[in-house]
Design a protein around this motif. Sequence first.
Motif, short mmCIF file in Angstrom:
data_model
loop_
_atom_site.label_atom_id
_atom_site.label_comp_id
_atom_site.label_asym_id
_atom_site.label_seq_id
_atom_site.Cartn_x
_atom_site.Cartn_y
_atom_site.Cartn_z
N VAL A 44 -5.92 6.37 -3.45
CA VAL A 44 -5.68 6.87 -2.10
C VAL A 44 -5.56 5.72 -1.10
O VAL A 44 -4.85 5.84 -0.09
CB VAL A 44 -6.82 7.85 -1.70
N LEU A 45 -6.22 4.60 -1.37
CA LEU A 45 -6.09 3.43 -0.51
C LEU A 45 -4.66 2.94 -0.47
O LEU A 45 -4.11 2.63 0.59
CB LEU A 45 -7.00 2.30 -1.00
N THR A 46 -4.06 2.85 -1.65
CA THR A 46 -2.69 2.35 -1.76
C THR A 46 -1.72 3.24 -0.99
O THR A 46 -0.84 2.76 -0.27
CB THR A 46 -2.27 2.26 -3.24
N VAL A 47 -1.88 4.54 -1.14
CA VAL A 47 -0.98 5.49 -0.48
C VAL A 47 -1.21 5.47 1.03
O VAL A 47 -0.24 5.52 1.81
CB VAL A 47 -1.17 6.90 -1.06
N SER A 48 -2.46 5.41 1.46
CA SER A 48 -2.74 5.36 2.89
C SER A 48 -2.19 4.10 3.53
O SER A 48 -1.63 4.14 4.63
CB SER A 48 -4.26 5.44 3.13
N ILE A 49 -2.32 2.99 2.84
CA ILE A 49 -1.79 1.72 3.35
C ILE A 49 -0.27 1.79 3.44
O ILE A 49 0.33 1.35 4.42
CB ILE A 49 -2.23 0.55 2.47
N ALA A 50 0.36 2.35 2.41
CA ALA A 50 1.83 2.48 2.41
C ALA A 50 2.29 3.31 3.60
O ALA A 50 3.23 2.94 4.31
CB ALA A 50 2.30 3.10 1.10
N GLY A 51 1.63 4.44 3.83
CA GLY A 51 2.01 5.29 4.96
C GLY A 51 1.75 4.62 6.29
O GLY A 51 2.58 4.68 7.20
N ALA A 52 0.58 3.97 6.43
CA ALA A 52 0.21 3.35 7.69
C ALA A 52 1.13 2.20 8.05
O ALA A 52 1.53 2.04 9.21
CB ALA A 52 -1.24 2.86 7.61
N LEU A 99 0.88 14.63 1.38
CA LEU A 99 0.27 14.74 2.70
C LEU A 99 -0.54 13.49 3.06
O LEU A 99 -0.60 13.10 4.23
CB LEU A 99 -0.61 15.98 2.78
N THR A 100 -1.16 12.86 2.06
CA THR A 100 -1.93 11.63 2.31
C THR A 100 -1.06 10.55 2.92
O THR A 100 -1.39 9.97 3.96
CB THR A 100 -2.55 11.11 1.00
N GLY A 101 0.07 10.26 2.29
CA GLY A 101 0.98 9.24 2.81
C GLY A 101 1.63 9.65 4.12
O GLY A 101 1.79 8.83 5.04
N LEU A 102 1.99 10.93 4.21
CA LEU A 102 2.66 11.43 5.41
C LEU A 102 1.73 11.37 6.62
O LEU A 102 2.09 10.84 7.68
CB LEU A 102 3.12 12.87 5.18
N VAL A 103 0.52 11.90 6.46
CA VAL A 103 -0.44 11.93 7.58
C VAL A 103 -0.85 10.52 7.99
O VAL A 103 -0.96 10.21 9.18
CB VAL A 103 -1.67 12.77 7.19
N SER A 104 -1.06 9.64 7.02
CA SER A 104 -1.43 8.25 7.35
C SER A 104 -0.37 7.61 8.23
O SER A 104 -0.68 6.91 9.20
CB SER A 104 -1.62 7.44 6.06
N GLY A 105 0.89 7.83 7.87
CA GLY A 105 1.98 7.27 8.67
C GLY A 105 2.07 7.87 10.05
O GLY A 105 2.27 7.16 11.05
#
Length: 203
Positions: A44-52, A99-105
């Motif tokens: 989840v860290l990787t995906v959140s960082i990618a989105g952010a 949703l994880t990547g989308l919301v982070s972004g």
Amino acid sequence: MKKNNVLNLTLIAVFTALILIQSYVPQFGYITVIPGLPAITTVVLTVSIAGAVLGPRIGAIIGLIWGVIALIMAYTQPGSPVSLLLFQNPFIAIVPRILTGLVSGIIVVVLNKVKTNKFISYGAAGLLGALINTLGVITIAAIVFMSNPQALTQYLGNTQGSQSLFLILIAVLGMNAVTEAVVSMFVTSIVGRALSKAFGSIK
């Protein structure tokens, strides 16, 4: 535009490689604390960082890739009976990850518009991205297993069937959710700030 497209594809490939490594190297992307129960995930860290850092569109793509890999793993090498039951369902495996990547972004885009400190905006993206993933899994699983909760609750340590499946899932996954969210908040804020100057222009 063409240069940005090539860079986007390259970064998607890099993040995909990271997710593959985290997914298939034991105790790296999925850390088992209690045998038989879902592992704490660092993917989840990787995906959140990618989105952010790269924006909601690429974040959603990276989340989709994670979800597909999780779905494949559930069929080929599930980490626990609960993971097998949950993530063999494509909705549970894929939708929360997108949703994880989308919301982070989206969080970073919105907070940047109001001139929020980058450390705070990336931290919020990591925190909410991780929480969205866990809440999404819990909500969709509760809906999917609503007609036959015993199929899942017996693996969650509840044999009475007197509590709602939603509350049982919150109790079982709650500690994972808190751990993932706190770690994701700090790691995303630190790594996000470091990467934002290099990749911020391609959002």
